[in-house]
Design an enzyme around this catalytic site. Structure first.
Site, PDB file in Angstrom:
ATOM      1  N   LYS A  13       0.821  -1.220   0.000  1.00 22.56           N
ATOM      2  CA  LYS A  13       0.000   0.000   0.000  1.00 22.56           C
ATOM      3  C   LYS A  13       0.847   1.259   0.000  1.00 22.56           C
ATOM      4  CE  LYS A  13      -2.608   0.160   3.700  1.00 22.56           C
ATOM      5  NZ  LYS A  13      -2.307  -0.900   4.598  1.00 22.56           N
ATOM      6  N   ARG A  88     -10.414   2.415   7.651  1.00 20.53           N
ATOM      7  CA  ARG A  88     -10.168   1.037   8.046  1.00 20.53           C
ATOM      8  C   ARG A  88     -11.406   0.412   8.682  1.00 20.53           C
ATOM      9  NH1 ARG A  88      -4.314   1.775   8.585  1.00 20.53           N
ATOM     10  NH2 ARG A  88      -3.278  -0.193   8.914  1.00 20.53           N
ATOM     11  N   ARG A 127      10.974  -6.064   6.372  1.00 22.27           N
ATOM     12  CA  ARG A 127      10.733  -4.647   6.142  1.00 22.27           C
ATOM     13  C   ARG A 127      11.566  -3.756   7.078  1.00 22.27           C
ATOM     14  NH1 ARG A 127       4.656  -2.278   6.356  1.00 22.27           N
ATOM     15  NH2 ARG A 127       4.557  -2.598   4.135  1.00 22.27           N
ATOM     16  N   ARG A 160      10.268  -1.453  12.832  1.00 16.65           N
ATOM     17  CA  ARG A 160       9.258  -0.873  13.709  1.00 16.65           C
ATOM     18  C   ARG A 160       8.822  -1.848  14.796  1.00 16.65           C
ATOM     19  NH1 ARG A 160       5.198   1.165   9.337  1.00 16.65           N
ATOM     20  NH2 ARG A 160       3.772  -0.061  10.593  1.00 16.65           N
ATOM     21  N   ARG A 171      -2.159  -7.513  13.826  1.00 18.79           N
ATOM     22  CA  ARG A 171      -2.523  -6.543  12.777  1.00 18.79           C
ATOM     23  C   ARG A 171      -3.241  -7.238  11.629  1.00 18.79           C
ATOM     24  NH1 ARG A 171       3.059  -4.256  11.506  1.00 18.79           N
ATOM     25  NH2 ARG A 171       2.117  -3.204   9.731  1.00 18.79           N
TER      26      ARG A 171
END
Ligand code: ADP
Ligand code: ZN
Length: 218
Positions: A13, A88, A127, A160, A171
C-alpha cells in the site's frame, strides 16, 4: 481525485501510494505515518494512540477521524489525495464520504491490493523503515544501496515495534476482521478495483501503480 488504498499491512500500500501520489500530483496521506509523527513529537494524540498501535489494534475512530479531518484541510489536498490506511472501518468510510461531499469531492477509486497471506508475513519480517522520512525498504526485494541507510535522506533504517511477529499476527487479524465490510462498501458504490499483487505471483508495486495510472487516463 481521491483514491483509497485497501490492502493488508505489508501489501505494498505505502509503496504504491507514494508512486501514485507523485505521478498524479496528489497528496499522500498515511494515517499510520501521521500517528508515528505524533509519537515522535510526543503529542497528546501520539500518547493516546501509542497503546493501541503497540498492540496492533485500531486507534479509536474519534481520535483517528479528527486527525484525518485536520490533515484534509491542508492546502496540498486541494487537488485530491491518496489515502493510505484510511478508512479502516465502515464508520470511517461513511465519515470520509461526508467529509468529501462537503468539499465537492468523492472517492473515485478504492484500490484493493490483494497479496497472499504467507507472502505478507515474510515481507513484514524483511521490512525496514527510515527514521527520517518514513521511506520503506525490503531487505530482500528492495534493499537500500547502503545497508541500514536510507537512499532518499540518509536516515537510519530500523524495524518498527509493530513489526514484531506477535503484533504482526494481530494486525493481520484486525485487517481480516474489517477488510470485508470495506470491500463490500466500495463495491456497492462501484469504485472497487482489485489488483492481485506480490513478488511471487501477480504484479509488483510499480506495475500495479502503472496499471492504475493507465486506467485513470482513460
Ligand atoms: P499497516 O502496515 O498495519 O497498514 P500503518 O502504518 O498503516 O500499518 O498503521 C499503523 C497503526 O496505526 C495501526 O496498526 C493502527 O494502530 C493505527 N492506524 C493507522 N490507520 C488507522 C485507522 N484508519 N484507524 C485506526 N487506527 C489506525
Ligand atoms: Zn529517509
Amino acid at each position: 481525485m481521491v483514491i483509497v488504498l485497501l490492502g493488508a499491512p505489508g501489501s505494498g500500500k505505502g509503496t504504491i501510494g507514494k508512486i501514485l501520489a507523485e505521478n498524479l500530483k496528489l497528496a499522500h496521506i498515511s494515517t499510520g505515518d501521521l500517528f508515528r509523527e505524533n509519537l515522535k513529537n510526543e503529542t497528546e494524540l501520539g500518547k493516546k494512540a501509542k497503546e493501541y498501535m503497540d498492540k496492533g489494534e485500531l486507534v479509536p475512530d474519534e481520535i483517528t477521524v479528527k486527525m484525518l479531518e485536520k490533515r484534509m484541510e491542508e492546502p496540498d489536498v486541494a487537488n485530491g489525495a491518496i489515502l493510505d490506511g484510511f478508512p479502516r472501518t465502515k464508520n470511517q468510510a461513511v465519515v470520509l464520504d461526508e467529509l468529501l461531499e462537503s468539499k465537492g469531492k468523492k472517492v473515485n477509486m478504492a484500490l484493493n491490493i490483494d497479496v497472499p497471506f504467507d507472502e505478507i508475513v515474510e515481507r513484514i519480517a524483511n521490512r525496514r523503515s527510515c527514521r527520517g522520512c518514513s521511506e520503506i525498504y525490503n531487505v530482500v526485494f528492495n534493499p537500500p544501496k547502503k545497508e541500514g541507510i536510507c537512499d532518499v535522506c540518509g536516515g537510519e533504517l530500523y524495524q518498527r515495534e509493530d513489526q514484531k511477529p506477535e503484533v504482526v499476527q494481530n494486525r493481520l487479524k484486525v485487517y481480516e476482521n474489517t477488510a470485508e465490510e470495506l470491500i463490500k462498501y466500495y463495491n456497492t458504490k462501484n469504485v472497487l478495483r482489485t489488483e492481485k499483487a506480490g513478488d511471487k505471483a501477480g504484479k509488483s508495486s510499480y506495475e500495479v501503480a502503472e496499471e492504475i495510472e493507465k486506467e485513470l487516463k482513460k
